[in-house]
Scaffold this motif. Structure first.
Motif, PDB file in Angstrom:
ATOM      1  N   GLY A  19       0.811  -1.204   0.000  1.00  0.00           N
ATOM      2  CA  GLY A  19       0.000   0.000   0.000  1.00  0.00           C
ATOM      3  C   GLY A  19       0.847   1.258   0.000  1.00  0.00           C
ATOM      4  N   LEU A  20       2.094   1.164   0.472  1.00  0.00           N
ATOM      5  CA  LEU A  20       2.957   2.337   0.516  1.00  0.00           C
ATOM      6  C   LEU A  20       3.441   2.745  -0.856  1.00  0.00           C
ATOM      7  N   ASN A  21       3.340   1.845  -1.850  1.00  0.00           N
ATOM      8  CA  ASN A  21       3.829   2.141  -3.189  1.00  0.00           C
ATOM      9  C   ASN A  21       2.754   2.716  -4.106  1.00  0.00           C
ATOM     10  N   VAL A  22       1.552   2.951  -3.560  1.00  0.00           N
ATOM     11  CA  VAL A  22       0.468   3.491  -4.372  1.00  0.00           C
ATOM     12  C   VAL A  22       0.799   4.929  -4.758  1.00  0.00           C
ATOM     13  N   THR A  23       0.660   5.238  -6.024  1.00  0.00           N
ATOM     14  CA  THR A  23       0.947   6.578  -6.510  1.00  0.00           C
ATOM     15  C   THR A  23      -0.262   7.483  -6.309  1.00  0.00           C
ATOM     16  N   ILE A  24      -0.043   8.635  -5.707  1.00  0.00           N
ATOM     17  CA  ILE A  24      -1.102   9.606  -5.445  1.00  0.00           C
ATOM     18  C   ILE A  24      -1.066  10.679  -6.515  1.00  0.00           C
ATOM     19  N   ASP A  25      -2.206  10.967  -7.078  1.00  0.00           N
ATOM     20  CA  ASP A  25      -2.305  12.021  -8.083  1.00  0.00           C
ATOM     21  C   ASP A  25      -1.846  13.341  -7.467  1.00  0.00           C
ATOM     22  N   PRO A  26      -0.874  14.029  -8.073  1.00  0.00           N
ATOM     23  CA  PRO A  26      -0.386  15.292  -7.497  1.00  0.00           C
ATOM     24  C   PRO A  26      -1.497  16.312  -7.286  1.00  0.00           C
ATOM     25  N   ARG A  27      -2.541  16.259  -8.103  1.00  0.00           N
ATOM     26  CA  ARG A  27      -3.628  17.220  -7.962  1.00  0.00           C
ATOM     27  C   ARG A  27      -4.443  16.995  -6.689  1.00  0.00           C
ATOM     28  N   CYS A  28      -4.296  15.803  -6.074  1.00  0.00           N
ATOM     29  CA  CYS A  28      -5.027  15.518  -4.838  1.00  0.00           C
ATOM     30  C   CYS A  28      -4.397  16.180  -3.624  1.00  0.00           C
ATOM     31  N   THR A  29      -3.222  16.716  -3.775  1.00  0.00           N
ATOM     32  CA  THR A  29      -2.547  17.402  -2.672  1.00  0.00           C
ATOM     33  C   THR A  29      -2.496  18.905  -2.885  1.00  0.00           C
ATOM     34  N   GLN A  30      -3.113  19.397  -3.943  1.00  0.00           N
ATOM     35  CA  GLN A  30      -3.083  20.822  -4.234  1.00  0.00           C
ATOM     36  C   GLN A  30      -4.199  21.554  -3.502  1.00  0.00           C
ATOM     37  N   PRO A  31      -4.073  22.868  -3.348  1.00  0.00           N
ATOM     38  CA  PRO A  31      -5.144  23.656  -2.735  1.00  0.00           C
ATOM     39  C   PRO A  31      -6.377  23.682  -3.626  1.00  0.00           C
ATOM     40  N   PRO A  32      -7.510  24.187  -3.123  1.00  0.00           N
ATOM     41  CA  PRO A  32      -8.732  24.234  -3.944  1.00  0.00           C
ATOM     42  C   PRO A  32      -8.509  24.975  -5.254  1.00  0.00           C
ATOM     43  N   PRO A  33      -9.171  24.567  -6.314  1.00  0.00           N
ATOM     44  CA  PRO A  33      -8.967  25.196  -7.630  1.00  0.00           C
ATOM     45  C   PRO A  33      -9.603  26.584  -7.702  1.00  0.00           C
ATOM     46  N   TYR A  34      -9.197  27.326  -8.726  1.00  0.00           N
ATOM     47  CA  TYR A  34      -9.817  28.616  -8.990  1.00  0.00           C
ATOM     48  C   TYR A  34     -11.171  28.410  -9.657  1.00  0.00           C
ATOM     49  N   ALA A  35     -11.999  29.453  -9.615  1.00  0.00           N
ATOM     50  CA  ALA A  35     -13.338  29.358 -10.201  1.00  0.00           C
ATOM     51  C   ALA A  35     -13.275  29.051 -11.690  1.00  0.00           C
ATOM     52  N   ILE A  36     -12.320  29.654 -12.392  1.00  0.00           N
ATOM     53  CA  ILE A  36     -12.212  29.443 -13.833  1.00  0.00           C
ATOM     54  C   ILE A  36     -11.877  27.996 -14.143  1.00  0.00           C
ATOM     55  N   ASP A  37     -11.102  27.342 -13.274  1.00  0.00           N
ATOM     56  CA  ASP A  37     -10.770  25.930 -13.485  1.00  0.00           C
ATOM     57  C   ASP A  37     -12.014  25.054 -13.371  1.00  0.00           C
ATOM     58  N   ILE A  38     -12.912  25.410 -12.458  1.00  0.00           N
ATOM     59  CA  ILE A  38     -14.153  24.648 -12.314  1.00  0.00           C
ATOM     60  C   ILE A  38     -15.019  24.802 -13.563  1.00  0.00           C
ATOM     61  N   ILE A  39     -15.141  26.042 -14.033  1.00  0.00           N
ATOM     62  CA  ILE A  39     -15.985  26.316 -15.198  1.00  0.00           C
ATOM     63  C   ILE A  39     -15.464  25.568 -16.424  1.00  0.00           C
ATOM     64  N   VAL A  40     -14.152  25.569 -16.606  1.00  0.00           N
ATOM     65  CA  VAL A  40     -13.558  24.912 -17.780  1.00  0.00           C
ATOM     66  C   VAL A  40     -13.756  23.411 -17.739  1.00  0.00           C
ATOM     67  N   ASN A  41     -13.720  22.814 -16.540  1.00  0.00           N
ATOM     68  CA  ASN A  41     -13.777  21.354 -16.407  1.00  0.00           C
ATOM     69  C   ASN A  41     -15.180  20.806 -16.207  1.00  0.00           C
ATOM     70  N   LEU A  42     -16.207  21.652 -16.255  1.00  0.00           N
ATOM     71  CA  LEU A  42     -17.566  21.163 -16.047  1.00  0.00           C
ATOM     72  C   LEU A  42     -18.026  20.318 -17.238  1.00  0.00           C
ATOM     73  N   ASP A  43     -18.596  19.150 -16.945  1.00  0.00           N
ATOM     74  CA  ASP A  43     -19.219  18.342 -17.983  1.00  0.00           C
ATOM     75  C   ASP A  43     -20.720  18.646 -18.007  1.00  0.00           C
ATOM     76  N   ILE A  44     -21.471  17.882 -18.765  1.00  0.00           N
ATOM     77  CA  ILE A  44     -22.913  18.130 -18.891  1.00  0.00           C
ATOM     78  C   ILE A  44     -23.609  18.012 -17.541  1.00  0.00           C
ATOM     79  N   PHE A  45     -23.283  16.944 -16.805  1.00  0.00           N
ATOM     80  CA  PHE A  45     -23.893  16.768 -15.485  1.00  0.00           C
ATOM     81  C   PHE A  45     -23.514  17.919 -14.555  1.00  0.00           C
ATOM     82  N   GLY A  46     -22.249  18.325 -14.596  1.00  0.00           N
ATOM     83  CA  GLY A  46     -21.800  19.427 -13.746  1.00  0.00           C
ATOM     84  C   GLY A  46     -22.502  20.730 -14.084  1.00  0.00           C
ATOM     85  N   ILE A  47     -22.679  20.996 -15.373  1.00  0.00           N
ATOM     86  CA  ILE A  47     -23.365  22.225 -15.788  1.00  0.00           C
ATOM     87  C   ILE A  47     -24.802  22.239 -15.258  1.00  0.00           C
TER      88      ILE A  47
END
Length: 326
Positions: A3-31
């Motif tokens: 379990g110690l060798n599991v790779t963690i996505d670097p984005r999972c350790t980053q601070p909350p995203p900016y609003a523009i990042d949310i808008i850009v990444n929204l899919d149909i369900f998110g919209i």
């Protein structure tokens, strides 16, 4: 060891995203989801503004501002949650704003019950022959042996002070938290003994319990007298807002900090927990706003006279001694 060798996505350790990042990444369900929740928050505010106009036209002057404050709890929290949903980096500030507003509502609800009975003087006159039962939640519900307290100007002042201190100190501690946050000292995720959050948050919890106790005492004392004014469902809505904004949010945040809530880039586990909390609150506050509007938008029946209170022996909760004497 595997379990110690599991790779963690670097984005999972980053601070909350900016609003523009949310808008850009929204899919149909998110919209659809974001659009519906934003629509609910907007409708809540419109309903609240319409209710404010109704209150100013139809409600007596001594109750106008109090009812407006109490009615604003759900729509204000919903609006702040909507801002926090669109701007995750501002979640701490939107939550603090909602908490400060509700701290004022706690005191305003106590004042509302007094105004519904006719004010301080009417309360003292009606309750002069009775006593307050202080063995109520959230402090002393398990202590039925506690003595009853006489209804005097001093006891009424202490009840008001118990709720008013929360409204003042919550704002002061919020300002202090923001100042410490700018210095890098205050971090909600930092639960070490050296972090400011581990000291401020428990103190706020103690202040909250201390403020809710006088409101509970007053409600238990007046709930039968004010039954024609639907004080029980009003109190239930007030308690529901408290549970959803405090207990529900705390549970979700704890699950996020423990890793129970999975990371979903660009949201870390903690940021996703906050996002789920904001989205749930928008829906819940929308429903509470509609219910609250039905409770307060009505013609009140006149309160029974003091003689009827004595004859029925059920309008104000009395001590066993008082009941036996009557």
């Amino acid at each position: 060891m595997d379990g110690l060798n599991v790779t963690i996505d670097p984005r999972c350790t980053q601070p909350p995203p900016y609003a523009i990042d949310i808008i850009v990444n929204l899919d149909i369900f998110g919209i659809i989801l974001y659009s519906v929740l934003t629509f609910m928050a907007t409708v809540s505010m419109l309903v609240y503004l319409e209710e404010c106009a109704y209150v100013y036209r139809r409600v007596p002057a001594n109750k106008k501002s109090i009812i407006i404050w109490v009615n604003g709890a759900a729509p204000v929290i919903g609006a702040m949650s909507c801002l926090g949903m669109w701007i995750p980096k501002a979640t701490m500030f939107t939550d603090m704003t909602s908490a400060c507003y509700f701290a004022i509502v706690v005191f305003k609800f106590l004042t509302l019950m007094l105004e519904e009975i006719g004010g301080d003087e009417a309360f003292l006159k009606r309750g002069g022959k009775h006593k307050l039962r202080i063995s109520t939640g959230p402090c002393c519900c398990c202590c039925p042996c506690l003595p009853h307290v006489a209804i005097t100007r001093r006891s009424l002042f202490l009840l008001k002070l118990g709720s008013f201190q929360f409204a003042v100190l919550k704002i002061v501690l919020t300002i202090l938290s923001i100042v410490l946050w700018t210095d890098g000292t205050f971090n909600l995720a930092d639960l070490t003994i050296y972090g400011a959050a581990i000291w401020i948050n428990p103190f706020v919890g103690i202040l909250t319990i201390t403020a809710l106790w006088p409101v509970s005492i007053m409600f238990m004392h007046l709930r039968t007298t004010l039954r024609t004014l639907k004080i029980i469902p009003k109190y239930a809505m007030y308690q529901l807002v408290l549970i959803l904004t405090q207990l529900q949010t705390a549970i979700i945040n704890i699950l996020a900090l423990n890793g129970t809530i999975a990371c979903a880039p660009p949201f870390s586990a903690v940021a996703r927990g906050y996002m789920m909390s904001q989205q749930l609150l928008i829906l819940q506050m929308f429903i509470i706003t509609l219910v609250t509007r039905l409770l307060y938008r009505r013609q009140y029946d006149p309160l029974p006279s003091d003689e009827e209170d004595v004859n029925e022996n059920s309008k104000i909760i009395a001590t066993p001694q008082s009941s036996s004497e009557s």
